[in-house]
Write an enzyme that holds these catalytic residues in place. Structure first.
Site, PDB file in Angstrom:
ATOM      1  N   CYS A 170     -29.259  14.743  28.467  1.00 58.94           N
ATOM      2  CA  CYS A 170     -30.235  15.712  28.994  1.00 58.94           C
ATOM      3  C   CYS A 170     -31.042  15.133  30.139  1.00 58.94           C
ATOM      4  CB  CYS A 170     -31.259  16.069  27.927  1.00 58.94           C
ATOM      5  SG  CYS A 170     -30.533  16.831  26.519  1.00 58.94           S
ATOM      6  N   MET A 227     -24.647  20.591  28.500  1.00 54.32           N
ATOM      7  CA  MET A 227     -24.252  21.967  28.789  1.00 54.32           C
ATOM      8  C   MET A 227     -24.975  22.525  30.008  1.00 54.32           C
ATOM      9  SD  MET A 227     -21.852  22.127  26.698  1.00 54.32           S
ATOM     10  CE  MET A 227     -21.311  23.547  27.611  1.00 54.32           C
ATOM     11  N   ASP A 238     -28.788  30.229  20.876  1.00 58.50           N
ATOM     12  CA  ASP A 238     -29.082  28.925  21.465  1.00 58.50           C
ATOM     13  C   ASP A 238     -29.342  29.041  22.952  1.00 58.50           C
ATOM     14  OD1 ASP A 238     -29.049  26.176  22.168  1.00 58.50           O
ATOM     15  OD2 ASP A 238     -26.916  26.367  22.628  1.00 58.50           O
ATOM     16  N   GLY A 288     -31.980  14.970  24.254  1.00 56.72           N
ATOM     17  CA  GLY A 288     -30.535  14.737  24.078  1.00 56.72           C
ATOM     18  C   GLY A 288     -30.028  13.627  24.974  1.00 56.72           C
ATOM     19  N   ASP A 323     -32.785  18.136  16.705  1.00 57.16           N
ATOM     20  CA  ASP A 323     -31.640  18.069  17.628  1.00 57.16           C
ATOM     21  C   ASP A 323     -31.980  17.236  18.857  1.00 57.16           C
ATOM     22  OD1 ASP A 323     -29.298  18.723  19.051  1.00 57.16           O
ATOM     23  OD2 ASP A 323     -30.228  20.519  19.904  1.00 57.16           O
TER      24      ASP A 323
HETATM   25  P1  XMP Z   1     -27.314  14.089  21.546  1.00 55.99           P
HETATM   26  O1  XMP Z   1     -28.381  13.091  21.844  1.00 55.99           O
HETATM   27  O2  XMP Z   1     -26.966  14.118  20.081  1.00 55.99           O
HETATM   28  O3  XMP Z   1     -27.975  15.501  21.894  1.00 55.99           O
HETATM   29  O4  XMP Z   1     -26.124  13.921  22.412  1.00 55.99           O
HETATM   30  C1  XMP Z   1     -27.297  16.731  21.776  1.00 55.99           C
HETATM   31  C2  XMP Z   1     -28.205  17.850  22.204  1.00 55.99           C
HETATM   32  O5  XMP Z   1     -28.532  17.785  23.599  1.00 55.99           O
HETATM   33  C3  XMP Z   1     -28.924  19.077  24.048  1.00 55.99           C
HETATM   34  N1  XMP Z   1     -28.249  19.350  25.325  1.00 55.99           N
HETATM   35  C4  XMP Z   1     -28.814  19.332  26.540  1.00 55.99           C
HETATM   36  N2  XMP Z   1     -30.100  19.170  26.899  1.00 55.99           N
HETATM   37  N3  XMP Z   1     -29.480  19.379  29.189  1.00 55.99           N
HETATM   38  C5  XMP Z   1     -30.434  19.204  28.248  1.00 55.99           C
HETATM   39  O6  XMP Z   1     -31.606  19.076  28.577  1.00 55.99           O
HETATM   40  C6  XMP Z   1     -28.168  19.562  28.905  1.00 55.99           C
HETATM   41  O7  XMP Z   1     -27.326  19.694  29.783  1.00 55.99           O
HETATM   42  C7  XMP Z   1     -27.828  19.542  27.506  1.00 55.99           C
HETATM   43  N4  XMP Z   1     -26.655  19.716  26.834  1.00 55.99           N
HETATM   44  C8  XMP Z   1     -26.946  19.589  25.531  1.00 55.99           C
HETATM   45  C9  XMP Z   1     -28.508  20.067  22.978  1.00 55.99           C
HETATM   46  O8  XMP Z   1     -29.659  20.494  22.297  1.00 55.99           O
HETATM   47  C10 XMP Z   1     -27.603  19.227  22.087  1.00 55.99           C
HETATM   48  O9  XMP Z   1     -27.549  19.681  20.756  1.00 55.99           O
END
Ligand code: XMP
Length: 341
Positions: free
Chosen positions: A175, A264, A118, A172, A214
């Site tokens: 995100c 993250m 990932d 996300g 996702d």
């Molecule tokens: P949801 O909408 O279900 O999305 O909360 C979860 C997904 O968000 C992604 N993810 C991130 N994308 N910056 C990003 O651009 C981040 O800091 C980040 N953290 C998580 C990841 O794919 C997750 O499964």
């Protein structure tokens, strides 16, 4: 090219000969070899999935993907505990580089262990190299690769032998990738592009590579639409944030309970897990307190119930029939309001 999101579509109700939504089958492929009975994955974020979430996901027939923001020995310990508690299959995450390669080789010693490679921008050299090395180490291992958002990336990783593809960049709930980098693909378009390539490979080679959508999934309606458009598994973070089974302490403010949920790639994640932001980098996520929601189990059962109901609205007994019988309709802004999307 124009990009579309799941909010741009609905599925038209079809004649149904199914008398009860319980007469539906929600089973699906997680990888080209492994089936699960509910199409939901708890995402591999440090505020979402460790052992407790893996267990509850297993109880409802889905899967929880262990995050990688811990020392390798700790992931190995959690995977070993999960296997002892009869969690099957077990999905655990790694990143790129040698240390992460070693983490994977250790993790694969336990039970039915699937590796999720990932990286925020999965279609990149480090992931290609990691997959190649791991396939050499264990050709029978199962490797989910992500995140990607284009047909080109799907084509490359299917050719390199990925067991499943995780799709979605920048959608996300926590995100900031699209605002910080100007890159991303709306989730429906990304899914369509990837599923098109996957279906072509399936037709040509007979190997079916599941797609995990996702980011930004808000409800079971989004899940049903994604399954219709070619997703096999739906990965969720926000829908589970704040539940009892997520890692982290309950926080109390003015008598109300909360838990933390952060991206993250946020500063908070970097401060917590990496000793701060690296010089020259920008944060691509943010942190929020979300209301405490109690156990994840009733939430998951409600989502799975919604998927079952969605299948019957298309007159489908299972996900394959949903793809055959479903009929999409692209909707206007006004109808989006009417639908409360
Ligand atoms: P949801 O909408 O279900 O999305 O909360 C979860 C997904 O968000 C992604 N993810 C991130 N994308 N910056 C990003 O651009 C981040 O800091 C980040 N953290 C998580 C990841 O794919 C997750 O499964």
């Amino acid at each position: 090219m124009r990009g579309y999101s799941l909010d741009d579509v609905l599925l038209e109700p079809q004649f149904s000969s199914i008398r009860s939504r319980l007469d539906t089958d929600t089973s699906t492929y997680l990888t080209d070899k492994t089936k699960i009975s509910s199409p939901i994955m708890a995402t591999n974020m440090s505020t979402i999935t460790e052992l407790d979430m893996m267990e509850v996901m297993n109880q409802v027939g889905g899967v929880g993907a262990l995050h990688r923001f811990m020392k390798p020995y700790k992931s190995v310990q959690i995977v070993a505990d999960a296997v002892n508690k009869k969690v099957n299959p077990v999905v655990s995450s790694i990143g790129i580089g040698d240390e992460e390669y070693h983490r994977a080789t250790q993790l694969m010693k336990y039970g039915h262990s699937i590796i999720l490679i990932d990286v925020a921008h999965g279609h990149s050299i480090g992931v290609v190299e990691q997959l190649a090395k791991l396939k050499q180490f264990n050709p029978n291992g199962e490797y989910i690769v992500g995140n990607i958002a284009t047909g080109r990336a799907a084509n490359d990783f299917i050719n390199y032998g990925a067991s499943a593809l995780r799709v979605g960049i920048g959608g996300g709930s926590r995100c900031l990738t699209r605002t910080v980098t100007g890159h991303g693909v709306p989730n429906l378009t990304a899914l369509l592009e990837v599923a098109k390539i996957r279906d072509k490979h399936y037709k040509n080679t007979g190997r079916y590579v599941p797609v995990i959508i996702d980011g930004g999934i808000k409800n079971s309606g989004d899940m049903v639409k994604a399954l219709y458009f070619g997703a096999d598994v739906i990965c969720i973070g926000n829908l589970l944030a704040g539940t009892e089974e997520t890692p982290g302490e309950k926080i109390t403010r003015d008598g109300k309970h909360f838990k933390k949920y952060y991206g993250m790639a946020s500063k908070e994640a970097q401060d917590t897990h990496r000793g701060g932001m690296k010089a020259g980098t920008a944060s691509e996520g943010f942190s929020e307190l979300v209301p405490y929601k109690g156990s994840a189990k009733p939430i998951l059962e409600e989502l799975i119930g919604g998927i079952r109901s969605g299948l019957t609205y298309s007159g489908a007994r299972n996900i394959i029939m949903l793809r055959q019988k479903g009929k999409p309709i692209y909707i206007s802004d006004a109808s989006r309001g009417e639908s409360k999307l």
